[in-house]
Design a protein around this motif. Structure first.
Motif, PDB file in Angstrom:
ATOM      1  N   ILE A  27     -31.971   9.563  67.180  1.00  0.00           N
ATOM      2  CA  ILE A  27     -31.473   9.072  66.568  1.00  0.00           C
ATOM      3  C   ILE A  27     -31.325   9.416  64.847  1.00  0.00           C
ATOM      4  CG2 ILE A  27     -31.180   6.247  65.751  1.00  0.00           C
ATOM      5  CD1 ILE A  27     -31.997   5.857  68.802  1.00  0.00           C
ATOM      6  N   LEU A  28     -32.124   9.714  64.926  1.00  0.00           N
ATOM      7  CA  LEU A  28     -32.195  10.383  63.357  1.00  0.00           C
ATOM      8  C   LEU A  28     -31.315  11.549  63.220  1.00  0.00           C
ATOM      9  CD1 LEU A  28     -35.586   9.649  61.952  1.00  0.00           C
ATOM     10  CD2 LEU A  28     -33.669   8.252  61.190  1.00  0.00           C
ATOM     11  N   GLU A  31     -27.843   9.805  63.536  1.00  0.00           N
ATOM     12  CA  GLU A  31     -26.900   9.716  62.311  1.00  0.00           C
ATOM     13  C   GLU A  31     -26.689  10.270  60.903  1.00  0.00           C
ATOM     14  OE1 GLU A  31     -30.655   7.060  60.344  1.00  0.00           O
ATOM     15  OE2 GLU A  31     -29.897   5.324  62.531  1.00  0.00           O
ATOM     16  N   GLY A  35     -23.212   8.987  60.298  1.00  0.00           N
ATOM     17  CA  GLY A  35     -22.839   8.190  59.671  1.00  0.00           C
ATOM     18  C   GLY A  35     -24.657   7.304  60.420  1.00  0.00           C
ATOM     19  N   GLU A  36     -25.163   6.326  59.688  1.00  0.00           N
ATOM     20  CA  GLU A  36     -25.649   5.348  59.874  1.00  0.00           C
ATOM     21  C   GLU A  36     -25.234   4.717  60.657  1.00  0.00           C
ATOM     22  OE1 GLU A  36     -29.374   1.934  59.235  1.00  0.00           O
ATOM     23  OE2 GLU A  36     -28.834   3.750  57.075  1.00  0.00           O
ATOM     24  N   ALA A  37     -23.724   3.795  60.028  1.00  0.00           N
ATOM     25  CA  ALA A  37     -23.296   3.014  60.590  1.00  0.00           C
ATOM     26  C   ALA A  37     -22.496   2.913  61.927  1.00  0.00           C
ATOM     27  CB  ALA A  37     -22.112   2.777  59.705  1.00  0.00           C
ATOM     28  N   GLN A  38     -21.592   3.791  62.200  1.00  0.00           N
ATOM     29  CA  GLN A  38     -21.633   4.416  63.133  1.00  0.00           C
ATOM     30  C   GLN A  38     -22.366   4.938  64.339  1.00  0.00           C
ATOM     31  OE1 GLN A  38     -17.151   4.550  62.724  1.00  0.00           O
ATOM     32  NE2 GLN A  38     -17.905   4.530  65.010  1.00  0.00           N
ATOM     33  N   THR A  39     -23.602   5.136  63.719  1.00  0.00           N
ATOM     34  CA  THR A  39     -24.731   5.235  64.744  1.00  0.00           C
ATOM     35  C   THR A  39     -25.309   4.189  65.230  1.00  0.00           C
ATOM     36  OG1 THR A  39     -24.802   7.395  63.721  1.00  0.00           O
ATOM     37  CG2 THR A  39     -26.916   6.236  65.396  1.00  0.00           C
ATOM     38  N   ARG A  40     -25.178   2.999  64.660  1.00  0.00           N
ATOM     39  CA  ARG A  40     -25.195   1.972  65.230  1.00  0.00           C
ATOM     40  C   ARG A  40     -24.588   1.267  65.588  1.00  0.00           C
ATOM     41  NH1 ARG A  40     -28.202  -2.075  60.296  1.00  0.00           N
ATOM     42  NH2 ARG A  40     -28.784  -2.962  62.719  1.00  0.00           N
TER      43      ARG A  40
END
Length: 105
Positions: A27-28, A31, A35-40
């Motif tokens: 997951i990291l 990210e 990017g964090e938002a798109q991965t979430r």
């Protein structure tokens, strides 16, 4: 329209905590790529330590990259014979529509 996912089944010799740590590492990595938002938003996944199963949604580019990272890390760490992976296709029921919400400001 179908939705693809991958289901990973792990042998009992692999500690569940190690599988979870590898999923988090993957997951990291996703990210770092998206990017964090798109991965979430786009990297749907589930882990069931009792059943020894991880499911990762592959319906988006982020989810496909998450699958690639997870598969690569697991193969490198535990070997290709320590788990099996299968593609799971889900077909929406006829007549069903995507859920939409109206947001007012």
């Amino acid at each position: 329209m179908s939705s693809d996912a991958y289901r990973y089944h792990f042998q009992s010799e692999i500690p569940a905590a190690e599988v979870e740590a590898t999923l988090i590492l993957s997951i990291l990595g996703a990210e770092a790529l998206h990017g964090e938002a798109q991965t979430r938003l786009d990297a749907g996944h589930a882990f069931d330590p009792k059943k020894r199963v991880v499911v990762i949604d592959a319906g988006t580019a982020v989810g496909r990259d998450l699958n690639r990272l997870f598969l690569g890390f697991m193969t490198r760490e535990f070997g290709p014979g320590s788990f099996r992976v299968e593609r799971v296709t889900h077909e929406p029921e006829p007549g069903s529509h995507p859920r939409t919400e109206t947001v007012t400001a």
